[in-house]
Scaffold this active site. Sequence first.
Site, PDB file in Angstrom:
ATOM      1  NE  ARG A  63      -2.310  -1.827   3.117  1.00 32.09           N
ATOM      2  CZ  ARG A  63      -2.484  -3.058   3.529  1.00 32.09           C
ATOM      3  NH1 ARG A  63      -2.726  -4.085   2.682  1.00 32.09           N
ATOM      4  NH2 ARG A  63      -1.695  -3.400   4.422  1.00 32.09           N
ATOM      5  CD  GLU A 100       2.317 -11.820  18.272  1.00 32.76           C
ATOM      6  OE1 GLU A 100       1.458 -11.302  17.573  1.00 32.76           O
ATOM      7  OE2 GLU A 100       1.829 -12.385  19.494  1.00 32.76           O
TER       8      GLU A 100
HETATM    9  P1  AMP Z   1       4.621  -3.103  11.156  1.00 34.09           P
HETATM   10  O1  AMP Z   1       5.996  -3.556  10.517  1.00 34.09           O
HETATM   11  O2  AMP Z   1       4.259  -4.098  12.336  1.00 34.09           O
HETATM   12  O3  AMP Z   1       4.789  -1.637  11.544  1.00 34.09           O
HETATM   13  O4  AMP Z   1       3.465  -3.283  10.045  1.00 34.09           O
HETATM   14  C1  AMP Z   1       3.486  -2.386   9.089  1.00 34.09           C
HETATM   15  C2  AMP Z   1       2.952  -3.159   7.834  1.00 34.09           C
HETATM   16  O5  AMP Z   1       2.128  -3.898   8.091  1.00 34.09           O
HETATM   17  C3  AMP Z   1       2.390  -1.850   7.172  1.00 34.09           C
HETATM   18  O6  AMP Z   1       2.863  -2.120   5.402  1.00 34.09           O
HETATM   19  C4  AMP Z   1       0.927  -2.026   6.918  1.00 34.09           C
HETATM   20  O7  AMP Z   1       0.234  -2.025   5.777  1.00 34.09           O
HETATM   21  C5  AMP Z   1       0.859  -3.522   7.485  1.00 34.09           C
HETATM   22  N1  AMP Z   1      -0.082  -3.475   8.779  1.00 34.09           N
HETATM   23  C6  AMP Z   1       0.282  -3.792  10.054  1.00 34.09           C
HETATM   24  N2  AMP Z   1      -0.938  -3.957  10.801  1.00 34.09           N
HETATM   25  C7  AMP Z   1      -1.811  -3.549  10.130  1.00 34.09           C
HETATM   26  C8  AMP Z   1      -3.316  -3.186  10.457  1.00 34.09           C
HETATM   27  N3  AMP Z   1      -3.713  -3.074  11.860  1.00 34.09           N
HETATM   28  N4  AMP Z   1      -4.166  -2.547   9.632  1.00 34.09           N
HETATM   29  C9  AMP Z   1      -3.488  -2.525   8.072  1.00 34.09           C
HETATM   30  N5  AMP Z   1      -2.322  -2.747   7.998  1.00 34.09           N
HETATM   31  C10 AMP Z   1      -1.548  -3.304   8.989  1.00 34.09           C
END
Ligand code: AMP
Length: 175
Positions: A63, A100
């Site tokens: 995205r 995780e």
């Molecule tokens: P992180 O690495 O944990 O910061 O996860 C970020 C990535 O996962 C991004 O590319 C987001 O698009 C996706 N992502 C993680 N959690 C969500 C959520 N609750 N809703 C939508 N996309 C998420």
Amino acid sequence: MSEPIALLHRLIRTIPDFPQPGIQFKDITPILADGDGFRAAVDLFIAQIQDANVQKVVGIDARGFLFGAAVAYALGLGFIPVRKKGKLPWKTQHHSYTLEYGTNTVEIHEDAVSPGERVALIDDLLATGGTASAAVNLVRQLGGEVVKAIFLIELDFLGGRKNLTGIPVTTFLQY
Ligand code: AMP
């Protein structure tokens, strides 16, 4: 709340338990589907980047591509995709990080950023910051500098900013 932020807030759809139990998935497709909403989102990113003296926009799979490419086009900047492992056809640098459960690997083309280049990092959502931090590492491996990281949405209870120490982080909607 400003008018563009209120519009985006109305358009974001929260899907409980997707893609797995306990996750509140923030679905941004209604923003993409709404002409005013999509423009409002892209304009918010542009305002953060236009005076930052960056040469490239780096977008995160998938995205981050949607917003990042629109921003790069509007500002006449190059766009660089950071992709999940195995998607990029040319020589890559990769970086793995812990989830995780298990690990994830992201890649960048090794000639995508030149040493000394200043880049802005874009994604739709900052959760734990693991993905964004991996993208920062990739840019640094190529000698580039991430001068800003910008996300539409921040899940601030997950503390993702802690993974991006030293990089100015901007988010427009916080949950
Ligand atoms: P992180 O690495 O944990 O910061 O996860 C970020 C990535 O996962 C991004 O590319 C987001 O698009 C996706 N992502 C993680 N959690 C969500 C959520 N609750 N809703 C939508 N996309 C998420």
